[in-house]
Design a protein around this motif. Structure first.
Motif, PDB file in Angstrom:
ATOM      1  N   TYR A 285      -0.289  -7.039   3.054  1.00  0.00           N
ATOM      2  CA  TYR A 285       1.059  -6.720   2.561  1.00  0.00           C
ATOM      3  C   TYR A 285       1.946  -6.070   3.629  1.00  0.00           C
ATOM      4  CZ  TYR A 285      -0.887  -7.355  -2.206  1.00  0.00           C
ATOM      5  OH  TYR A 285      -1.468  -7.858  -3.346  1.00  0.00           O
TER       6      TYR A 285
ATOM      7  N   VAL B 160      -1.769   1.632   2.898  1.00  0.00           N
ATOM      8  CA  VAL B 160      -1.341   2.837   2.171  1.00  0.00           C
ATOM      9  C   VAL B 160      -2.479   3.859   2.150  1.00  0.00           C
ATOM     10  CG1 VAL B 160       0.448   1.677   0.805  1.00  0.00           C
ATOM     11  CG2 VAL B 160      -1.886   1.782  -0.074  1.00  0.00           C
TER      12      VAL B 160
ATOM     13  N   CYS C 126       0.649   5.082  -3.113  1.00  0.00           N
ATOM     14  CA  CYS C 126       0.529   3.966  -4.054  1.00  0.00           C
ATOM     15  C   CYS C 126       0.795   4.531  -5.443  1.00  0.00           C
ATOM     16  CB  CYS C 126      -0.862   3.350  -3.970  1.00  0.00           C
ATOM     17  SG  CYS C 126      -1.228   2.207  -5.318  1.00  0.00           S
ATOM     18  N   SER C 127       1.861   4.048  -6.094  1.00  0.00           N
ATOM     19  CA  SER C 127       2.223   4.603  -7.404  1.00  0.00           C
ATOM     20  C   SER C 127       1.146   4.303  -8.445  1.00  0.00           C
ATOM     21  CB  SER C 127       3.579   4.063  -7.855  1.00  0.00           C
ATOM     22  OG  SER C 127       3.539   2.662  -7.851  1.00  0.00           O
ATOM     23  N   LEU C 128       0.393   3.232  -8.248  1.00  0.00           N
ATOM     24  CA  LEU C 128      -0.708   2.932  -9.179  1.00  0.00           C
ATOM     25  C   LEU C 128      -1.798   4.001  -9.057  1.00  0.00           C
ATOM     26  CD1 LEU C 128      -2.441   1.198 -11.100  1.00  0.00           C
ATOM     27  CD2 LEU C 128      -3.085  -0.201  -9.141  1.00  0.00           C
TER      28      LEU C 128
ATOM     29  N   ASN D   1      -8.077   1.262  -5.679  1.00  0.00           N
ATOM     30  CA  ASN D   1      -6.710   1.806  -5.564  1.00  0.00           C
ATOM     31  C   ASN D   1      -6.634   3.133  -6.312  1.00  0.00           C
ATOM     32  OD1 ASN D   1      -6.672  -0.969  -4.994  1.00  0.00           O
ATOM     33  ND2 ASN D   1      -4.518  -1.153  -5.504  1.00  0.00           N
TER      34      ASN D   1
ATOM     35  N   CYS E 176       0.664  -1.343 -11.547  1.00  0.00           N
ATOM     36  CA  CYS E 176       1.284  -1.473 -10.226  1.00  0.00           C
ATOM     37  C   CYS E 176       2.733  -1.898 -10.460  1.00  0.00           C
ATOM     38  CB  CYS E 176       0.529  -2.527  -9.421  1.00  0.00           C
ATOM     39  SG  CYS E 176       1.518  -3.163  -8.049  1.00  0.00           S
TER      40      CYS E 176
ATOM     41  N   VAL F 216       4.786  -3.131  -8.538  1.00  0.00           N
ATOM     42  CA  VAL F 216       5.145  -4.372  -7.842  1.00  0.00           C
ATOM     43  C   VAL F 216       4.703  -5.604  -8.662  1.00  0.00           C
ATOM     44  CG1 VAL F 216       4.837  -5.698  -5.708  1.00  0.00           C
ATOM     45  CG2 VAL F 216       4.933  -3.196  -5.625  1.00  0.00           C
TER      46      VAL F 216
ATOM     47  N   GLU G 225      -3.362  -7.777 -11.159  1.00  0.00           N
ATOM     48  CA  GLU G 225      -2.539  -6.619 -11.551  1.00  0.00           C
ATOM     49  C   GLU G 225      -1.283  -7.051 -12.319  1.00  0.00           C
ATOM     50  OE1 GLU G 225      -1.712  -4.372  -8.006  1.00  0.00           O
ATOM     51  OE2 GLU G 225      -3.826  -4.092  -7.572  1.00  0.00           O
TER      52      GLU G 225
ATOM     53  N   CYS H 227       6.317  -4.275  -1.888  1.00  0.00           N
ATOM     54  CA  CYS H 227       5.794  -2.924  -2.095  1.00  0.00           C
ATOM     55  C   CYS H 227       6.446  -2.042  -1.025  1.00  0.00           C
ATOM     56  CB  CYS H 227       4.275  -2.901  -1.963  1.00  0.00           C
ATOM     57  SG  CYS H 227       3.626  -1.224  -2.073  1.00  0.00           S
TER      58      CYS H 227
ATOM     59  N   MET I  44       4.050  -0.040   1.194  1.00  0.00           N
ATOM     60  CA  MET I  44       3.416  -0.829   2.261  1.00  0.00           C
ATOM     61  C   MET I  44       4.380  -1.015   3.432  1.00  0.00           C
ATOM     62  SD  MET I  44       0.335  -2.098   1.938  1.00  0.00           S
ATOM     63  CE  MET I  44      -0.962  -2.172   0.710  1.00  0.00           C
TER      64      MET I  44
HETATM   65  S1  SF4 Z   1       1.270  -3.317  -4.276  1.00  0.00           S
HETATM   66 FE1  SF4 Z   1       0.947  -1.986  -6.075  1.00  0.00          FE
HETATM   67  S2  SF4 Z   1      -1.224  -1.412  -6.000  1.00  0.00           S
HETATM   68 FE2  SF4 Z   1      -0.669  -2.239  -3.957  1.00  0.00          FE
HETATM   69  S3  SF4 Z   1      -0.111  -0.415  -2.769  1.00  0.00           S
HETATM   70 FE3  SF4 Z   1       1.809  -1.223  -3.642  1.00  0.00          FE
HETATM   71  S4  SF4 Z   1       2.020  -0.063  -5.587  1.00  0.00           S
HETATM   72 FE4  SF4 Z   1      -0.091   0.204  -4.921  1.00  0.00          FE
END
Ligand code: SF4
Length: 314
Positions: free
Chosen positions: A26, A62, A87-89, A115, A178, A180, A206, A268, A271
């Protein structure tokens, strides 16, 4: 300075200072192209363990990914171009929330998606990735002799596991997702199919169930890549339902195929917090501790157990 000049300087510095650069799929294509190794989160961490001989490693991804690399390789210096790339997840799940669920369901194993933070891994029974989640949940539920597991933080991956196995998941928390992948809607799939009628739709687990059900294939980034790599010669067009960096990678590696993003912006922003200038800075300042990711030894020791158990089961 142009991207090309920056890349050339980075390649020279990397060689001179004996540093290995790892990049997630990513990352921007400019970063992917100067990396020694490319891959998904766990694949990259394993590479640090099995293939990297240099003392310093720059991990372009990340934070939870760099933490996993540090857990698996405590003796190496793991550096991140931008430690604010989170990472918001992963932020949905905390050790306290796991304790709460364990109290309610003491008989059930805790399965956490890779994650997640090092602190969360440290209080889990086993880790999993989007590639192996179904297999891991089946094996751990068999070991515990139960037909249910506690699973977090991604509720969509948990749902994917339920769809593919006979095992129920109690989601920790109910709405972890997630930002994204979960923004992709069934309408996006219908519209892109209308636009590119003979293309195959590939999405990530996801994504929400309705999107996965409409797709031709649901799998991790590495599985999507392999689906394209192993595609028949008459399968020429692909609609990609994951972060745009993956599309750039595939477009470069498979120029004979055509790729379209499932919706205009699947990016993302965490990322994309890493860039080439930061990598150049790091290569000139390897001992700048502000960029080093080191999981405290006690947490690393605890977090290593669920990771090793996953590797053992994989
Ligand atoms: S794509 Fe989603 S799961 Fe992957 S780092 Fe970004 S927020 Fe987190």
């Amino acid at each position: 300075m142009s991207v090309k000049q920056l890349q050339e300087e980075i390649l020279k510095l990397k060689k001179k200072n004996d540093v290995t650069i790892l990049a997630h799929y990513y990352q921007s294509i400019g970063i992917q192209d100067i990396a020694d190794y490319l891959g998904d989160s766990l694949g990259l961490s394993r590479i640090v363990n099995e293939k990297v001989t240099s003392e310093y490693v720059i991990f372009a991804g990340v934070l939870f990914m760099a933490e996993t690399a540090s857990i698996l390789n405590q003796e190496k210096h793991i550096l991140m171009p931008n430690k604010n790339a989170g990472c918001s997840l992963a932020d949905y799940l905390t050790p306290d929330l796991i304790y709460k669920f364990r109290k309610m369901h003491p008989e059930l194993p805790v399965v956490t998606y890779v994650n997640s933070t090092a602190a969360v891994k440290a209080v889990s029974d086993i880790s999993c990735t989007s590639s192996n989640a179904v297999n891991i949940v089946q094996k751990i539920s068999h070991e515990f002799n139960v037909n249910k597991v506690l699973f977090g933080p991604d509720s969509n991956l948990a749902d994917f596991v339920e769809q593919k196995s006979n095992i129920k998941t109690i989601k920790m928390p109910e709405n972890g997702h997630c930002a994204v992948h979960s923004q992709i809607t069934p309408k996006d799939v219908f519209e892109s199919r209308k636009k590119y009628s003979d293309a195959l739709v590939l999405v990530h687990p996801e994504c929400i169930r309705k999107v996965r059900d409409l797709a031709d294939f649901a799998g991790s980034t590495a599985q999507m890549y392999n689906r394209v790599k192993n595609s028949r010669s008459d399968e020429k067009k692909f609609i990609i339902g994951t972060e745009c960096g993956m599309l750039e990678r595939m477009a470069k590696d498979f120029p004979e195929k055509e790729f379209y993003l499932l919706k205009d912006e699947i990016t993302c922003f965490d990322m994309k917090k890493n860039n080439l200038s930061q990598i150049k800075y790091l290569l000139n300042n390897l001992d700048d501790k502000d960029f080093e990711v080191r999981v405290p030894p006690k947490i690393a020791e605890q977090a290593l157990k669920p990771i090793n158990k996953m590797l053992e089961f994989s």
